[in-house]
Design an enzyme around this catalytic site. Structure first.
Site: not given
Lengths: 564, 144
Positions: A291-293
């Site tokens: 995801g957004s990491v």
């Protein structure tokens, strides 16, 4: 008188002298042979029997010098009642009963089996019991000694350490990866047995000294590990998650200071696990979509390729088409004129995809590779998996993959890969190989292991720029990760879990990855929870646990606020 | 039989006896050393096992759970993550302005503290005395 008689006598004497002289010469030559050629094996091959001295398996120390895995002895004791006299039976029964903690009558029954060749008295007996039985010095006893692993801290770092199975083979973790080094070499010596059955070594070459296995000194600190496991468990319980990981890496060297996984097990009782999946170290052996990491890596790639500058802006209209796939922000909103830092602060999928389109697929995937995604990190643990990243040229790759990969979906990684990529951001752009063993100790001395720089993923300037953006994004948009008095860089992630029908909105993986404290980061911390039922977003679920662990670390290492 | 022949056989017998004795002596010495080596090897093995067991006991005595139990008995408690009382906090204060160099009491930056005019060190040599007087004169001339 006949002269033949004396002549015959003389001839007999000469013959006798000759025989005796020959015998004497033979003895002298043989004596000289033994004296002057000591390496010659004596010709007793039919009676030579090797005796074996068991090598102890190497111990495992943590970074503070404490033993977290040791070996101890276990005894299996049997008796041959056939070889005992009545007097010995009467004398030994109460002695054995006291030593073994058993009923005297029960032991006497065993010893009374006069025709039995062998009767078992006890198995897996501790060392002090075995020694007491050895001191009885009865010929009828049969004593087998074996080594057993001891884990003083129970399940601490179980998935990192692994365990030894019944065949003394290392399984999982370090026990498997370093099985050969830990095993050692048994001592052996050859000779003949005298009339009492004692082995007599008859030549120097018949002796091979025992070499205990090498001890491992880890980079893992048991206090940090215990704190990481405690915080992970608290987070699992609070958020009602099914699984999770916490990783702490040294930001300069990539050394693993803590690696906590849930669920876990007790390596001393590995046979009692509910599921074999508990043996898997999910930090290195299980894939997930991060995801957004991954958004900071997309921005770092674009800055390195100079397709954007940190001060650039774009018009966020709430959606973007990449490869015929529509990508929207998680809040389904348009954010208008947006800076690069705000892409991280507000975790905007559209922004990440926009930056990826500026990069183009070739440069985008090349940069992802430079950050170590799609390949194993090379950490010294068994069963690491490389991850899955479809790239241009793969039959299943599509341009829309680049759009989704830019914000960490459609790409599968391991937690250690993500943490290592953030080590590169914290370490002036240098990607380091994570490692767990800092030294090997044996009778021959100590051999240290140096950190492994792999490659310059991005330039120091780009790493510094992205770090500054992450610090600002954390302080403005992810306040639950803030550590009072300190500045950390970090990013949250909330990733859908794919199934055959697409992404499930109710099952997510919530994570937070960060590093600090600024200006000279010491740690990279990754926190991940699978399927939390209380809370949804990474910034709600994982960020607070990140803050707790970071607070512990600055306290533990005595790092004052505003410095490191 | 003549004495010479007898002597010859006598010497032969003695030599053979000597060789035989040497052989038996060496063989028995080898065997006794081998027994001694065997005993030492067994002792080494026992000590090796004892070392292994002791190391494991040391590890168990130093376990985290035992340390925590002992710490709790002695009244120690692990701090919670939100406890910030023990975090070192630096307090920054504005540094007071440095006094001017013409100040009568200023000695801060001079390693060799100049002696006040009113109390010259009579033990100093002539050169030191002249130097101090010169410095004092210069301060007086160039004072704001």
């Amino acid at each position: 008188m006949d002269t033949a008689q004396p002549l015959l006598q003389k001839r007999r004497l000469v013959w006798l002298a000759g025989v005796l002289a020959t015998a004497g010469v033979f003895l002298l030559v043989r004596l000289a042979w033994w004296q002057l050629t000591p390496r010659v094996e004596l010709p007793f091959p039919m009676e030579s029997q090797p005796d074996r001295m068991r090598a102890a398996r190497g111990n495992i120390f943590d970074a503070t010098g404490h033993l977290i895995v040791a070996s101890t002895l276990e005894y299996e004791v049997g008796v041959s009642p056939k070889l005992l006299s009545e007097a010995q039976r009467k004398e030994l029964a109460p002695q054995l009963a006291a030593i073994l903690g058993r009923d005297v009558a029960q032991v006497a029954d065993i010893l009374a089996q006069r025709e039995a060749e062998y009767m078992l008295l006890g198995r897996n007996l501790p060392a002090h019991v075995g020694r007491q039985i050895e001191e009885l010095e009865a010929e009828a006893f049969s004593i087998e000694v074996s080594f057993r692993r001891v884990y003083p801290d129970g399940s601490l770092a179980a998935s990192v350490l692994g365990f030894i199975d019944g065949d003394e083979q290392g399984q999982y973790g370090l026990e498997r990866y370093y099985d050969r080094a830990l095993r050692g070499v048994d001592g052996r010596w050859y000779g003949v047995r005298d009339s009492w059955g004692e082995l007599i070594m008859m030549s120097v070459s018949g002796y091979q000294p025992v070499e205990d296995g090498a001890d491992l000194v880890l980079t893992l600190d048991r206090n940090v590990q215990a704190a990481a496991e405690r915080i992970l468990l608290e987070g699992i319980q609070h958020n009602k998650a099914t699984a999770g990981n916490v990783l702490v890496l040294d930001a300069d060297t990539g050394a693993v200071l803590a690696m906590a996984n849930y669920p876990t097990y007790d390596p001393g009782r590995y046979g009692e696990v509910e599921s074999l999946e508990h043996f898997i170290n999910t930090s290195v052996s299980a894939l997930y979509e991060p995801g957004s990491v991954l958004k900071p890596l997309t921005l770092a790639a674009a800055l390195e390729a100079k397709v954007i500058r940190a001060t650039d802006t774009y018009d966020d209209r709430g959606e973007i088409i990449v490869g015929e796939q529509r990508i929207m922000n998680s809040d389904r909103r348009a954010h208008g004129l947006t800076t690069m830092t705000q892409i991280l602060e507000k975790s905007l999928n559209v922004g990440a995809a926009h930056v990826a389109t500026l990069l183009g697929p070739t440069r985008f995937y090349e940069m992802m590779r430079r950050f170590g995604l799609g390949e194993a990190t090379g950490i010294d643990l068994a069963l690491e998996v490389p991850g899955l990243m479809r790239v241009p040229g793969d039959s299943t790759w599509h341009m829309s993959d680049m759009g989704t990969n830019s914000f960490g979906q459609g790409i599968s990684v391991t937690p250690i890969q993500v943490a290592s990529a953030y080590v590169a951001l914290a370490n002036e752009g240098m990607l380091m190989r994570p490692y767990l063993v800092s030294a090997f100790r044996s009778a021959k001395g100590e051999q240290s292991v140096s950190p492994f720089p792999l490659r310059q993923a991005v330039s120091p300037e780009v790493a510094e720029t992205v770090t500054a953006m992450l610090v600002e994004a954390l302080e403005k948009g992810m306040q639950r990760a803030v550590v009072p008095g300190y500045r950390f860089a970090g990013k949250s992630g909330t990733a859908g879990i794919p199934d055959q029908e697409g992404y499930r909105t109710d099952d997510i993986i919530a994570s937070f990855v960060g590093y600090g404290p600024m200006p000279d980061p010491r740690f990279v911390i990754l926190v991940r929870f699978d399927r939390p039922r209380e809370g949804y977003w990474g910034v709600e679920v994982a960020a607070p646990e990140f803050s707790k662990l970071a607070t512990f670390l600055v306290d533990y290492y005595g790092i004052p606020p505003g410095a490191s | 039989m003549d004495p010479r022949t007898l002597a010859y056989f006598g010497v032969m017998l003695v030599l053979i006896w000597l060789a035989g004795w040497l052989f038996l002596h060496q063989a028995s010495e080898v065997a006794s050393y081998a027994h001694e080596i065997n005993a030492l090897m067994q002792r080494k093995e026992r000590l090796h096992r004892e070392l292994v067991v002791l190391r494991a006991e040391v590890a168990l005595l130093g376990s985290l759970s035992r340390l925590q139990e002992t710490g709790t008995e002695w009244g120690y408690q692990l701090p919670s993550a939100s406890d910030q009382q023990r975090i070192l906090r630096l307090e920054m204060h504005t540094v007071a302005a440095a006094p001017s160099l013409s100040s009568h009491d200023d000695r801060a930056h001079d390693a060799e503290t100049p002696k006040p005019e009113s109390s010259p060190n009579l033990d100093e040599g002539l050169w030191q005395t002249l130097r101090h007087k010169g410095a004092a004169l210069a301060d007086g001339l160039f004072a704001p």
